[in-house]
Scaffold this active site. Sequence first.
Site, mmCIF file in Angstrom:
data_model
loop_
_atom_site.group_PDB
_atom_site.id
_atom_site.type_symbol
_atom_site.label_atom_id
_atom_site.label_comp_id
_atom_site.label_asym_id
_atom_site.label_seq_id
_atom_site.Cartn_x
_atom_site.Cartn_y
_atom_site.Cartn_z
ATOM 1 N N CYS A 1 0.876 -1.174 0.000
ATOM 2 C CA CYS A 1 0.000 0.000 0.000
ATOM 3 C C CYS A 1 0.914 1.225 0.000
ATOM 4 C CB CYS A 1 -0.965 -0.039 1.183
ATOM 5 S SG CYS A 1 -0.185 -0.283 2.791
ATOM 6 N N GLY B 1 2.939 0.455 3.910
ATOM 7 C CA GLY B 1 3.068 -0.989 4.034
ATOM 8 C C GLY B 1 2.854 -1.503 5.432
ATOM 9 N N TRP B 2 2.100 -0.759 6.262
ATOM 10 C CA TRP B 2 1.912 -1.257 7.627
ATOM 11 C C TRP B 2 0.458 -1.251 8.097
ATOM 12 C CZ3 TRP B 2 5.747 2.897 9.700
ATOM 13 C CH2 TRP B 2 5.190 4.168 9.615
ATOM 14 N N ASP B 3 -0.502 -1.208 7.195
ATOM 15 C CA ASP B 3 -1.883 -1.482 7.599
ATOM 16 C C ASP B 3 -2.570 -2.420 6.602
ATOM 17 O OD1 ASP B 3 -2.333 0.387 5.531
ATOM 18 O OD2 ASP B 3 -2.593 2.021 6.944
ATOM 19 N N ARG B 4 -2.851 -1.935 5.387
ATOM 20 C CA ARG B 4 -3.491 -2.791 4.385
ATOM 21 C C ARG B 4 -2.584 -3.936 3.933
ATOM 22 N NH1 ARG B 4 -4.911 2.447 0.857
ATOM 23 N NH2 ARG B 4 -3.058 3.103 2.010
#
Length: 530
Positions: free
Chosen positions: A299, A302-305
């Site tokens: 995303c 790079g640390w939720d979706r």
Amino acid sequence: SYPNGIPGLGDTFHKIYFCLLQVEAIEKRCLELFGRDYKYSVIHNTNGEVCGHYPRQIVYLEYECTEVQKDRFESTVQISKLQDLVNRSKLARCRGRFVCPVILYNGKHICRSSTLAGWGELYGRTGYNYIFSGGSDDTWTESEEVPEDDSAVRNGDSQLFDKVRGHDIKLLRYLSVRYICDLMVENKKVKFGLNVTSSEKVDKAQRYADFTLLSVPYPGCEFFKDYKDRDYTAEGLVFNWNQDYVDAPLTIPVCFTNNLNIDWSEYQSWDLVEQTQNYLKLLLHIINSDDESGLLVHCISGWDRTPLFVSLLRLSLWADGAVHASLEPAEILYLTIIFSLFFLLWQIFFFCFNFLKHIVSEKFSAIRKQRYGSLSLFSLFICHCLSPSLLLFLLQSQPCVDDGVMLLSVLRRKNTTSSPQMVVWSKPPPLDEHLSHPLSEARSSSSSSSNQSEHSVTRTGSSPLAVPGRRCPFPSERQARLEAVREVFLAAYSSTVGLKSSAPSPSGAISGLLEQFARGVGLRGTNTIV
């Protein structure tokens, strides 16, 4: 006895030291869990020197094996070469979150990263590295230059982008990654009128043209606050696609849309459940393609979706027995949380595991099953040879969903045409129908299983034959495994974090969760207090 005479500082040091001991124990346990099924190597990132936003030990899975096979094969990747490519390519991506392989499936690497860095971050990081490395920056001293016959416009910006993104492309190719799935709802992330990040799909020089790019916009962390406000209910929650910053279209190659039976033109009308289901189906379809190419999912940061879908892929493949085959539910949950799911928002963290109830169906399975195999032929045979009572007994104990259904259908046809007896199958309500709220699910999971109503197979002219609720219809192994992970998670989550707390302490909540899971995988005894 406080250092430097500062009250409380000694306690702080003790807490930090204790936390470091915990981290080391967690890392050691995770490596042991990886080692159950894989030969692996480690890129050391102890002080964040490779990337400050990745684990202290970055695990690279070389090949799947049993303990006795650990040294029988050679990896196709040299860890020293991989580490060199990582160090050279990390400037290309936002926050230095380089392309990192995290799942190995059928010899294919499923990777995660952030999106491409914009010019502001790129120049800022190269300048910082140049100053603090004594005037030498590996990005600039690399001897491999852009080919002279490249006809692209040459200036300072394009040369810098050529170099760092060229290293990123080399890393992708070294990992045999061909497919790049971009979850951003934007073409570029804009803040205060400036483009702060970019993405492969809008790279002006078309450097990523040799890769298969998929733009699958998925709402970010802000949207999941609505999920919390709706009492953690994802059904009916639809993202507003008409917002000004949303400009990334859904773009999927035709080759990946033919066999999924999904009307992709309706994606803006899907609620959060349907959208997540369809995107997961797409990712599973990609990694099941006939070639040997890997997949990158990212995303923005790079640390939720990104870890959401990476974790769903890991758990879905594990439920099929395709990855981490030897791990128990608590163990795969522990491993998934440590290496994927330290989300910034607890809402996404909770959504990931609670969502497992929506992917228990075999249509999410990566394993292609033959519905009419040899067992089904055997079922045809016994239907003509055995007594109805024995058939019913076999039907109850049939472990295979498809063959159990086929056995029943054949039995129905046999009894309809050659016998006055009839078999009537009473379909039970969905397993989650009696649960009204995620938190109540955790509290009632143990009691509800013992109090489920029984269903029966009724034969005309005889009394009903009771069949336990879990056998009606037959739960697949996939469903049972995913439900087990979800139950462990809900129990631990409700007792540590909870769903109603508006501002849980991140450190305390994480410690509590890890303690619950650590007990499940044997890291700590039940009397240990974190």
